[in-house]
Design an enzyme around this catalytic site. Structure first.
Site, PDB file in Angstrom:
ATOM      1  N   LYS A  64     -40.445  -6.800 -40.145  1.00 22.32           N
ATOM      2  CA  LYS A  64     -39.321  -7.338 -40.918  1.00 22.32           C
ATOM      3  C   LYS A  64     -39.774  -7.866 -42.272  1.00 22.32           C
ATOM      4  CE  LYS A  64     -36.193  -8.341 -37.115  1.00 22.32           C
ATOM      5  NZ  LYS A  64     -35.265  -9.314 -36.497  1.00 22.32           N
TER       6      LYS A  64
ATOM      7  N   LYS B  48     -37.120   4.364 -32.567  1.00 18.58           N
ATOM      8  CA  LYS B  48     -36.022   3.878 -31.746  1.00 18.58           C
ATOM      9  C   LYS B  48     -34.714   3.901 -32.533  1.00 18.58           C
ATOM     10  CE  LYS B  48     -34.867  -0.212 -28.958  1.00 18.58           C
ATOM     11  NZ  LYS B  48     -35.303  -1.574 -28.604  1.00 18.58           N
TER      12      LYS B  48
ATOM     13  N   LYS C 112     -29.629   0.565 -36.211  1.00 16.98           N
ATOM     14  CA  LYS C 112     -28.540   0.504 -37.193  1.00 16.98           C
ATOM     15  C   LYS C 112     -29.054   0.613 -38.623  1.00 16.98           C
ATOM     16  CE  LYS C 112     -28.755  -4.386 -36.189  1.00 16.98           C
ATOM     17  NZ  LYS C 112     -28.428  -5.157 -35.012  1.00 16.98           N
TER      18      LYS C 112
END
Length: 337
Positions: free
Chosen positions: A117, A199, A202
């Site tokens: 992140k 994976k 969104k």
């Protein structure tokens, strides 16, 4: 009459930072509703966790309510499960701060998701992004959870939660139950349609199928799904050599209940041009009743408000007991109310 045996406690939450997608559903939410008979289940909208990334306030509120409606539409009965919004139970934030003080800097710096992140949000590497695993530990430990349904990518956080709980218990006695990761055997890891090496997420909307998406858009995504570069053009499960086709087979198996052997026989000699639309159609029909029920629920704001109000009250009653014990153990003066 003997007392009823206490059910094991299961807890999980998903951030309302974007719409729920097929990976969320097949990997987690699909099975949550059925667990109410076996477990005492707590499911929440992890809205506090979304704040590590800047959010549009109106959009966050909308997505939180939509996620609640989708939970219920996916079969999670609010009468049998405790459904709540994380920020409505203030004990999460309070215990999160205390557990920050029992979590080591080195442990947090090793978290894979912090590294990922940080790379994606280089202009906003804030303290919350670094310490949110302590809040995640608080989410779990507040309810003395026995099991936490997680994907393989979340095992690290579950292990850290266990380490924090053991550390705290070693200092103050048996305060927290040590939770275990609960990894579903099937459908736990749905990969992206555009990139089967990653994976479903969104953050990659081209390869992500959302629960509320229009049928025609879902069909288009499956027709464009990456298969394989080989010339074989046959439907065969082989994660190493045919990751794209294998991912589609995994999805088809999860929504139809068919085995990989049955799928291979069904599409023998058909090729990818037949297989991909068939998977799309199966997904569309699986998601259609969920989308329609969620839309119906979203039109009844009073009902949704009652669900999350009742859920927060039930959750807070449990969380308060744990927090009171923690406050006493660490030496804080007992709250007067």
């Amino acid at each position: 009459m003997e007392n009823e045996i206490r059910k094991k406690i299961m807890l999980s939450g998903i951030q309302p930072s974007g719409d729920l997608h097929l990976g969320n559903y097949l990997g987690a939410v699909k099975n949550w509703g059925a667990r109410a008979d076996e477990f005492d289940c707590y499911y929440f909208m992890a809205d506090l966790h979304t704040l590590t990334v800047r959010q549009n306030p109106a959009e966050l509120r909308r997505r939180t309510l939509e996620q609640l409606a989708q939970y219920i539409a996916c079969g999670i009965d609010p009468e049998k499960n405790t459904l709540f919004v994380q920020s409505h139970v203030h004990e999460h934030a309070e215990l999160g701060w205390i557990l920050n003080c029992y979590t080591m800097f080195g442990e947090l710096s090793r978290m894979t998701q912090f590294k990922d992140k940080s790379a994606k949000n280089a202009d906003n590497i804030n303290g919350g992004l670094f310490t949110y695993p302590a809040l995640m530990a608080a989410d779990i430990l507040l309810y003395q959870a026995d099991y936490v349904p997680v994907g393989e990518d979340q095992r690290q956080h579950c292990e850290l939660t266990r380490d924090i709980a053991v550390r705290f218990n070693n200092i103050y006695g048996e305060v927290f139950k040590i939770p275990e990761a609960y990894v579903p055997k099937a459908g736990a890891r749905v990969m992206g349609l555009a990139n089967p090496g990653s994976k479903m997420s969104k953050s990659d909307p081209a390869g992500c199928v959302f629960l509320m998406e229009k049928p025609e858009d879902i069909a288009r995504k499956f027709k464009r799904a990456v298969t394989d570069s080989d010339t074989e053009n046959c439907v065969r499960f082989d994660m190493k050599e045919k990751p794209g086709v294998s991912n589609l087979m995994n999805i088809y198996s999860a929504v139809t209940g068919k085995s990989f052997e049955e799928i291979e026989r069904e599409f023998s000699g058909c090729g990818y041009g037949v297989f991909k639309p068939a998977v799309g159609d199966a997904v569309i029909e699986t998601l259609r009743p969920i989308r329609e029920e969620a839309q119906r629920l979203l039109a009844d704001k009073a009902y949704l408000q009652q669900v999350y109000t009742d859920g927060a009250q039930r959750a807070s009653a449990i969380a308060r007991k744990t927090l009171r014990k923690v406050y006493k153990k660490v030496g804080l003066v007992e709250k007067p109310f």
